[in-house]
Design a protein around this motif. Structure first.
Motif, PDB file in Angstrom:
ATOM      1  N   ASP A 100       0.842  -1.307   0.185  1.00  0.00           N
ATOM      2  CA  ASP A 100       0.026   0.046  -0.035  1.00  0.00           C
ATOM      3  C   ASP A 100       1.023   1.165  -0.138  1.00  0.00           C
ATOM      4  OD1 ASP A 100      -2.831   1.029   0.375  1.00  0.00           O
ATOM      5  OD2 ASP A 100      -1.787   2.041   1.833  1.00  0.00           O
ATOM      6  N   THR A 102       0.151   4.342   0.653  1.00  0.00           N
ATOM      7  CA  THR A 102      -0.207   5.613   1.711  1.00  0.00           C
ATOM      8  C   THR A 102       0.557   4.901   3.068  1.00  0.00           C
ATOM      9  OG1 THR A 102      -2.265   5.599   0.763  1.00  0.00           O
ATOM     10  CG2 THR A 102      -1.893   6.362   3.086  1.00  0.00           C
ATOM     11  N   TYR A 103       0.508   3.412   3.227  1.00  0.00           N
ATOM     12  CA  TYR A 103       1.258   3.091   4.315  1.00  0.00           C
ATOM     13  C   TYR A 103       2.786   3.269   4.104  1.00  0.00           C
ATOM     14  CZ  TYR A 103       2.962  -0.353   7.793  1.00  0.00           C
ATOM     15  OH  TYR A 103       3.547  -0.912   8.877  1.00  0.00           O
ATOM     16  N   GLU A 105       4.319   5.761   2.571  1.00  0.00           N
ATOM     17  CA  GLU A 105       4.901   6.999   2.644  1.00  0.00           C
ATOM     18  C   GLU A 105       4.358   7.781   3.960  1.00  0.00           C
ATOM     19  OE1 GLU A 105       2.391   9.079  -0.541  1.00  0.00           O
ATOM     20  OE2 GLU A 105       3.713   8.309  -2.210  1.00  0.00           O
ATOM     21  N   VAL A 106       3.318   7.338   4.563  1.00  0.00           N
ATOM     22  CA  VAL A 106       3.075   7.871   6.004  1.00  0.00           C
ATOM     23  C   VAL A 106       4.061   7.387   7.140  1.00  0.00           C
ATOM     24  CG1 VAL A 106       1.358   7.787   8.018  1.00  0.00           C
ATOM     25  CG2 VAL A 106       0.824   8.219   5.461  1.00  0.00           C
ATOM     26  N   SER A 109       8.215   6.591   4.928  1.00  0.00           N
ATOM     27  CA  SER A 109       8.853   7.890   4.058  1.00  0.00           C
ATOM     28  C   SER A 109       9.565   7.228   2.754  1.00  0.00           C
ATOM     29  CB  SER A 109       9.376   8.980   4.802  1.00  0.00           C
ATOM     30  OG  SER A 109       9.707   9.879   4.179  1.00  0.00           O
ATOM     31  N   THR A 282      -3.290   1.428  -3.792  1.00  0.00           N
ATOM     32  CA  THR A 282      -3.696   1.857  -2.468  1.00  0.00           C
ATOM     33  C   THR A 282      -4.842   0.736  -2.164  1.00  0.00           C
ATOM     34  OG1 THR A 282      -5.279   3.246  -3.487  1.00  0.00           O
ATOM     35  CG2 THR A 282      -3.291   4.129  -2.683  1.00  0.00           C
ATOM     36  N   SER A 286      -7.933   2.635   5.802  1.00  0.00           N
ATOM     37  CA  SER A 286      -7.233   3.498   6.796  1.00  0.00           C
ATOM     38  C   SER A 286      -5.939   2.538   7.252  1.00  0.00           C
ATOM     39  CB  SER A 286      -7.985   3.958   7.885  1.00  0.00           C
ATOM     40  OG  SER A 286      -8.589   2.754   8.378  1.00  0.00           O
ATOM     41  N   LEU A 287      -4.839   3.271   8.096  1.00  0.00           N
ATOM     42  CA  LEU A 287      -3.907   2.683   8.385  1.00  0.00           C
ATOM     43  C   LEU A 287      -4.440   1.937   9.757  1.00  0.00           C
ATOM     44  CD1 LEU A 287      -0.966   5.146   7.467  1.00  0.00           C
ATOM     45  CD2 LEU A 287      -2.013   3.535   5.938  1.00  0.00           C
TER      46      LEU A 287
END
Length: 629
Positions: A100, A102-103, A105-106, A109, A282, A286-287
């Motif tokens: 994923d 988003t996972y 990057e958040v 990084s 994605t 939600s994470l």
């Protein structure tokens, strides 16, 4: 008269003075009775017990031994099941989270998790290629039980590195997993077959060949191998089910709907190339909370330690201490060479295609079939259901291996091959539509039938291999090493073909399956005709005080059944030399006996002649040894 009376009185007084008092006499009598009682108790204790039944106690002893063997089989199966439930569950959850965007990057990084995952999978799949070089040495010098324990410790180390996901933690632990895969599975296969041999010995403990520790008669323990291999596969295949618990209970609530995950997917099944082309990057709504993930990993860690404890505490030794010393005392060089030399046996060579197909089809089931057909059509939230159906089917249908107790051994292998052959042809033309839930029932049926074929294949290969080498307990680690090494190579091939078209993958599976069936038929045909097979000779154990001498006096290039003329001549020379030594010894002993008879007459001459005889005997013995050298 008076004098006689006085003499009698004097004698009576002397007798009264010499006679012991009544108390002293009673004490002597009591001591005698105590001695008699003590001797009676000692004889009663040391003598045969009326209530002791030696035969009944012997039966109880060997009944406990048989129960211990069953406990060992169940413990090894359960430990392996727990270990792989943890390994597959953690790896699946880790790859989904890292996929994923988003996972990544958040939480991490620019760490490059996808690149780390690629190198991690490379370490897991590439490293086992070298397993044939070191696995037999590890098993021989660590022991079968300790090899299972240490390999499970490597898996636990892999779980522990997920607390801190970095390149220098994940990649080395993945390489360690790759190093441990072949030794773990070779040890498990060896262990289960050895338990079957031990169970036979404990059942037939009164047989002469068991008491004298001779080779097991041909076919004597086959039924125990069938039963124990079936039990192992029934229990172990439950790992596919338990591995999906984290996905179903935790991660599935965060997965996006199929309409989002498969929004860019246009085709599935036989017509695609790669795994799932167009799959959304994605996949999470939600994470998940970090603390929740830490709790899950801690649970994984606890079960990994539990599997280690099961291997350490509940699993007994596969070999006795003297047998283990004999196994490792043939030297590093011989142990290193013997796996390669076992390829001379046509039985093992002709089973190699089945070994390779066994590795191909399992990994295809959990990647190609489940992802390219199942997830591509139904969505990522149905991944757990497809694998649970496959695992439950594989576990339940492993019971069919018990039919080998009444049916020929080829039924299991060729039956599983027939099921997979039909499914491969169906999958060649099956291309479901993405996001169409109507295909759920057909896909679940295909997963169930593929699990049926896997159960027959896995149990059949392990059982046939155990039956063929049931009487050769000193070869089990070599043959199971070859089996699981070829499986590891097949898994590496599946890793390499991930970008190929699906029909090309199915064609490779189909050709390998047909070749495996043909080679197996040739093997059974040769066995039916009693075709001679070459087995490398296992060198005799050499117990040296100062280390090992590797290749002296133990030529493992020679087969047991092939006795060379040179060996016959050497044996004849040895026998002749021993007879000459015995003859000289007898003559010299007779001469010495005659010399001893004349020793009193001429001691100097007797000593001189005895010295001459002793010198002559030493010269004769040295001459004979020089001829033998």
């Amino acid at each position: 008269m008076m004098a006689a009376t006085n003499v009698q009185d004097e004698f009576s007084e002397v007798d009264n003075a010499l006679a012991p008092p009544n108390g002293a006499g009673n004490e002597m009598q009591a001591v005698g009775q105590e001695d008699d009682n003590m001797h009676g108790q000692l004889e009663e204790f040391l003598g045969p017990q009326a209530e002791f039944n030696e035969e009944e106690e012997e039966k109880k002893y060997y009944r406990r031994k048989r129960f211990g063997v069953i406990k060992n089989v169940v413990a090894a199966s359960t430990g392996a099941m727990i270990l792989y439930s943890v390994y597959m569950g953690l790896l699946q959850m880790q790859l989904i989270l890292h996929y994923d965007m988003t996972y990544r990057e958040v939480k991490y990084s620019n760490l490059g998790l996808q690149d780390i995952d690629r190198k991690m999978l490379r370490g897991i799949n590439v490293t086992p290629i070298l397993g044939l070089l070191y696995t037999p040495i590890f098993i021989r010098f660590l022991g079968t039980k300790w090899m299972m324990f240490l390999a499970s410790g490597v898996y636990a180390f892999f779980v522990s590195t997920n607390y801190w996901e970095r390149y220098y933690t994940l990649v080395p632990s993945a390489v360690a997993i790759g190093v441990a895969i072949v030794p773990l599975w070779a040890s498990l296969g060896n262990y289960i077959t050895r338990m079957a041999q031990q169970y036979y010995e404990y059942v037939n403990y009164k047989e002469e060949h068991v008491q004298e520790q001779k080779k097991i008669p041909k076919g004597a323990c086959h039924k125990y191998i069938i039963v124990f291999q079936s039990i192992f596969n029934i229990i172990f295949n439950l790992s596919f089910i338990f591995a999906q618990l984290p996905m179903r209970l935790i991660l599935n609530g965060y997965i996006q709907d199929p309409s989002h995950v498969l929004s860019k997917v246009n085709k599935c099944g036989a017509v695609i190339s790669g795994v799932i082309p167009g799959f959304n990057t994605t996949v999470l709504k939600s994470l998940p909370q970090s603390m929740k993930l830490i709790i899950v990993e801690s649970i994984f860690m606890g079960f990994a330690f539990l599997s280690m404890i099961i291997f350490l505490v509940l699993c007994g030794a596969a070999y006795s201490p003297t047998e283990e010393i004999d196994l490792r005392s043939i030297g590093f060089g011989n142990i290193f060479q013997l796996p390669f030399k076992h390829f001379r046996d046509y039985r093992l060579r002709l089973l190699c295609p089945f070994f390779i197909y066994s590795g191909l089809e399992v990994l295809f089931a959990v990647t190609g079939l489940t992802l390219s057909y199942g997830v591509c059509t139904l969505g990522l939230n149905k991944l757990w259901l497809l694998i649970v159906v496959y695992g439950l089917s594989t576990s339940c249908f492993s019971f069919l291996a018990f039919l080998l107790l009444r049916l020929p051994r080829w039924v299991c292998l060729l039956g599983g091959a027939a099921v997979h052959l039909v499914l491969l042809v169906v999958l060649m033309v099956f291309s479901p539509t993405p996001r169409d839930q109507r295909y759920q029932a057909p896909l679940l049926v295909i997963s169930m039938l593929w699990g049926l074929g896997t159960a027959l294949n896995k149990t059949g290969v392990s059982t046939v291999l155990g039956i063929l080498y049931a009487e050769e307990k000193e070869r089990l680690d070599f043959v199971y090493t070859i089996y699981h090494w070829l499986q590891a190579i097949a898994i590496f091939v599946v890793y390499l073909w991930s970008d190929l078209p699906m029909r090309a993958k199915l064609a490779i599976l189909l050709v390998t399956l047909l070749l495996a069936c043909y080679c197996y038929w040739v093997m059974e045909h040769r066995l039916a005709k009693n075709v001679h097979r070459r087995l490398p000779r296992i060198p005799r154990p050499r117990h040296k005080v100062k280390g090992y001498r590797y290749l002296e006096d133990g030529n493992s290039d020679e087969s047991d059944s092939e006795k060379s003329e040179e060996d016959d001549e050497n044996n004849a020379e040895d026998i002749e030399a021993e007879e000459l030594v015995n003859e000289f010894g007898a003559e010299n002993m007779e001469a010495e006996r005659q010399d001893d008879g004349d020793l009193g007459a001429d001691s100097l001459r007797a000593r001189r002649k005895r010295a001459e005889n002793h010198q002559q005997r030493e010269e004769d013995i040295h001459a004979i040894e020089g001829q033998r050298g």
